[in-house]
Design an enzyme around this catalytic site. Structure first.
Site, PDB file in Angstrom:
ATOM      1  N   CYS A  31      24.402  64.652  49.979  1.00 43.61           N
ATOM      2  CA  CYS A  31      25.052  64.526  51.288  1.00 43.61           C
ATOM      3  C   CYS A  31      23.982  64.091  52.297  1.00 43.61           C
ATOM      4  CB  CYS A  31      25.615  65.876  51.700  1.00 43.61           C
ATOM      5  SG  CYS A  31      24.295  67.119  51.821  1.00 43.61           S
ATOM      6  N   HIS A  60      18.764  73.412  47.096  1.00 42.39           N
ATOM      7  CA  HIS A  60      18.859  74.217  45.874  1.00 42.39           C
ATOM      8  C   HIS A  60      18.997  73.328  44.646  1.00 42.39           C
ATOM      9  CE1 HIS A  60      20.369  77.773  48.500  1.00 42.39           C
ATOM     10  NE2 HIS A  60      19.058  77.810  48.328  1.00 42.39           N
ATOM     11  N   HIS A  94      18.947  74.833  54.674  1.00 45.17           N
ATOM     12  CA  HIS A  94      19.916  75.924  54.864  1.00 45.17           C
ATOM     13  C   HIS A  94      19.770  76.640  56.200  1.00 45.17           C
ATOM     14  CE1 HIS A  94      18.543  75.266  50.717  1.00 45.17           C
ATOM     15  NE2 HIS A  94      19.831  75.125  50.507  1.00 45.17           N
ATOM     16  N   HIS A 144      22.961  84.670  50.792  1.00 45.33           N
ATOM     17  CA  HIS A 144      22.667  83.230  50.774  1.00 45.33           C
ATOM     18  C   HIS A 144      21.784  82.897  51.988  1.00 45.33           C
ATOM     19  CE1 HIS A 144      23.212  78.903  51.116  1.00 45.33           C
ATOM     20  NE2 HIS A 144      23.545  78.916  49.842  1.00 45.33           N
ATOM     21  N   GLU A 146      21.626  80.464  53.999  1.00 48.54           N
ATOM     22  CA  GLU A 146      22.320  79.974  55.201  1.00 48.54           C
ATOM     23  C   GLU A 146      22.933  81.140  55.979  1.00 48.54           C
ATOM     24  OE1 GLU A 146      25.044  76.631  54.711  1.00 48.54           O
ATOM     25  OE2 GLU A 146      26.193  77.343  56.448  1.00 48.54           O
ATOM     26  N   THR A 185      28.752  76.717  55.635  1.00 44.64           N
ATOM     27  CA  THR A 185      29.200  75.316  55.505  1.00 44.64           C
ATOM     28  C   THR A 185      29.628  74.934  54.091  1.00 44.64           C
ATOM     29  OG1 THR A 185      26.933  74.610  55.103  1.00 44.64           O
ATOM     30  CG2 THR A 185      27.728  74.507  57.385  1.00 44.64           C
TER      31      THR A 185
HETATM   32  O1  0K2 Z   1      25.162  74.778  48.595  1.00 48.53           O
HETATM   33  P1  0K2 Z   1      23.991  75.494  49.120  1.00 48.53           P
HETATM   34  O2  0K2 Z   1      24.193  75.952  50.532  1.00 48.53           O
HETATM   35  O3  0K2 Z   1      23.544  76.637  48.250  1.00 48.53           O
HETATM   36  O4  0K2 Z   1      22.761  74.507  49.227  1.00 48.53           O
HETATM   37  P2  0K2 Z   1      22.270  73.250  48.416  1.00 48.53           P
HETATM   38  O5  0K2 Z   1      22.721  73.270  47.011  1.00 48.53           O
HETATM   39  O6  0K2 Z   1      20.821  73.174  48.679  1.00 48.53           O
HETATM   40  O7  0K2 Z   1      22.989  72.010  49.101  1.00 48.53           O
HETATM   41  C1  0K2 Z   1      22.606  71.551  50.344  1.00 48.53           C
HETATM   42  C2  0K2 Z   1      23.304  72.303  51.403  1.00 48.53           C
HETATM   43  C3  0K2 Z   1      22.342  72.867  52.392  1.00 48.53           C
HETATM   44  C4  0K2 Z   1      23.032  73.456  53.565  1.00 48.53           C
HETATM   45  O8  0K2 Z   1      24.210  73.419  53.762  1.00 48.53           O
HETATM   46 FE1  SF4 Z   2      24.913  68.797  53.134  1.00 49.12          FE
HETATM   47 FE2  SF4 Z   2      24.831  71.384  53.703  1.00 49.12          FE
HETATM   48 FE3  SF4 Z   2      24.669  69.608  55.637  1.00 49.12          FE
HETATM   49 FE4  SF4 Z   2      26.949  69.919  54.308  1.00 49.12          FE
HETATM   50  S1  SF4 Z   2      25.963  71.392  55.651  1.00 49.12           S
HETATM   51  S2  SF4 Z   2      26.015  67.981  54.931  1.00 49.12           S
HETATM   52  S3  SF4 Z   2      26.202  70.380  52.249  1.00 49.12           S
HETATM   53  S4  SF4 Z   2      23.199  69.910  53.984  1.00 49.12           S
END
Ligand code: 0K2
Ligand code: SF4
Length: 333
Positions: A31, A60, A94, A144, A146, A185
């Site tokens: 993303c 992650h 995050h 988590h 975040e 999110t």
């Molecule tokens: O899905 P997660 O929040 O665990 O994080 P990632 O797999 O690192 O994906 C990027 C999302 C980061 C923040 O939303």
């Molecule tokens: Fe990507 Fe997390 Fe941002 Fe969504 S909130 S755009 S999954 S990094």
């Protein structure tokens, strides 16, 4: 009855590979927030030289983290592992609690914030509710990063985590007519809808976003899986086990009744026994999983099956987030 065979160049008979149709979900994979976060680390390495410190995995994903380690990024769990000096410390996509940058500044460390702007937006929402005197309920998963970061935007006691509908029944906030809600999110769109409906039923005056704070990438990847999963015998999500959004994709596939669903880091983790008798495979990747690993999995299936690949696209994405100011090329030159 003779089995059908493929002829090799030398004319020797090779066992025929069974056909396999792979349905690739689109959108899938990186993303805008992940692209930006990885760019932040790479630009910081170019600008400051190694080592650059990163608090928590930048995203992650094992492959991403290992690749950046090889380039000179040093991943730490907490700030106290970062030595005093000029090397910068980057905060992961995050997001972090307010105390983290405060402590870094107090130590004179150079900080670079790779928090996704869509996570920062939730931080600001929570802050605004707090300033207006509302108690905030955060819908998310305990522990988590975040969630830790968003809870840490407000003073202790002014924000409460709600993980599921069951927890709402036990909620007895002090001022039930002055509440607000925000969300992580990367949640399940369907689960979150149920939690929010239950919140609104119990606290009719609660205020919050129009729908939820689940980001466009999470929503779009889940929607694509919903379309593909009913059509396939099995579905693979490429992603790491600590990735919330990737876990949710596997769950979505399972819930629509897909008989075999797996979250795998890369091809070497595929449990071939489970995929030995399938005709159609769905394939997607979490927001932190690189496309090269999707290709690796297709190649691995192609050694066992006669593979055809079709893409099922539910929407297109063109989101791009600018780098933090201090790393934009003008500043970096
Ligand atoms: O899905 P997660 O929040 O665990 O994080 P990632 O797999 O690192 O994906 C990027 C999302 C980061 C923040 O939303
Ligand atoms: Fe990507 Fe997390 Fe941002 Fe969504 S909130 S755009 S999954 S990094």
């Amino acid at each position: 009855m003779s089995a059908s065979v493929n002829q090799t160049d030398a004319g020797a008979a090779a066992p025929a590979k069974p056909p396999l149709e792979i349905l690739l979900c689109a959108p899938r994979g990186f993303c805008a927030g992940v692209v930006r976060a990885i760019d932040v680390v790479e630009r910081a390495l170019a600008l400051y030289g190694p080592p650059v410190y990163v608090r928590h995995e930048i995203v992650h994903n094992k492959y991403v983290v290992e690749s950046l380690k090889r380039k000179g990024a040093v991943f730490v769990a907490e700030l106290d592992e970062v030595p005093d000096g000029k090397a910068p410390v980057i905060f992961s996509a995050h997001g972090v609690a307010k105390t983290v940058p405060q402590n870094a500044v107090a130590r004179g460390l150079t900080t670079i914030d790779a928090t996704c702007p869509l996570v920062t937006k939730v931080h600001r929402e929570a802050e605004i509710h707090h300033k207006r005197g509302r108690h905030v309920l955060l819908v998310g998963h305990s522990g988590h990063p975040e969630v830790v970061g968003t809870m840490g935007q407000l003073p202790k006691g002014s924000i409460t985590l709600v993980e599921d509908v069951e927890q709402i029944e036990a909620l007895e906030p002090e001022n039930r007519d002055n509440l607000a809600w925000v969300t992580q999110t990367t949640l399940s769109v369907d689960d979150t809808r149920h939690v929010v409906e239950a919140l609104k039923r119990k606290f009719p005056t609660i205020v919050g976003p129009h729908k939820d704070d689940i980001c466009y990438a999470t929503t779009n990847r889940q929607e694509a899986v919903k379309q593909v999963a009913p059509l396939v015998d099995a579905l693979i999500v490429v992603g790491s086990s600590n990735s919330s959004n990737s876990q949710r994709l596997r769950e979505v596939a399972e819930r629509v009744g897909c008989p075999i669903t797996r979250l795998v880091n890369r091809a070497e983790d595929v449990d071939w026994e489970a995929f030995s008798n399938i005709r159609r495979l769905g394939l997607t990747a979490g927001a932190s999983a690189p496309e090269v690993l999707v290709e690796e999995i297709i190649d691995a299936f192609a050694t066992r099956y006669e593979v055809t690949v079709d893409t099922v696209s539910t929407t297109t994405e063109d989101m791009v987030f600018p780098l933090p100011r201090e790393l934009r090329s003008e500043a970096a030159e």
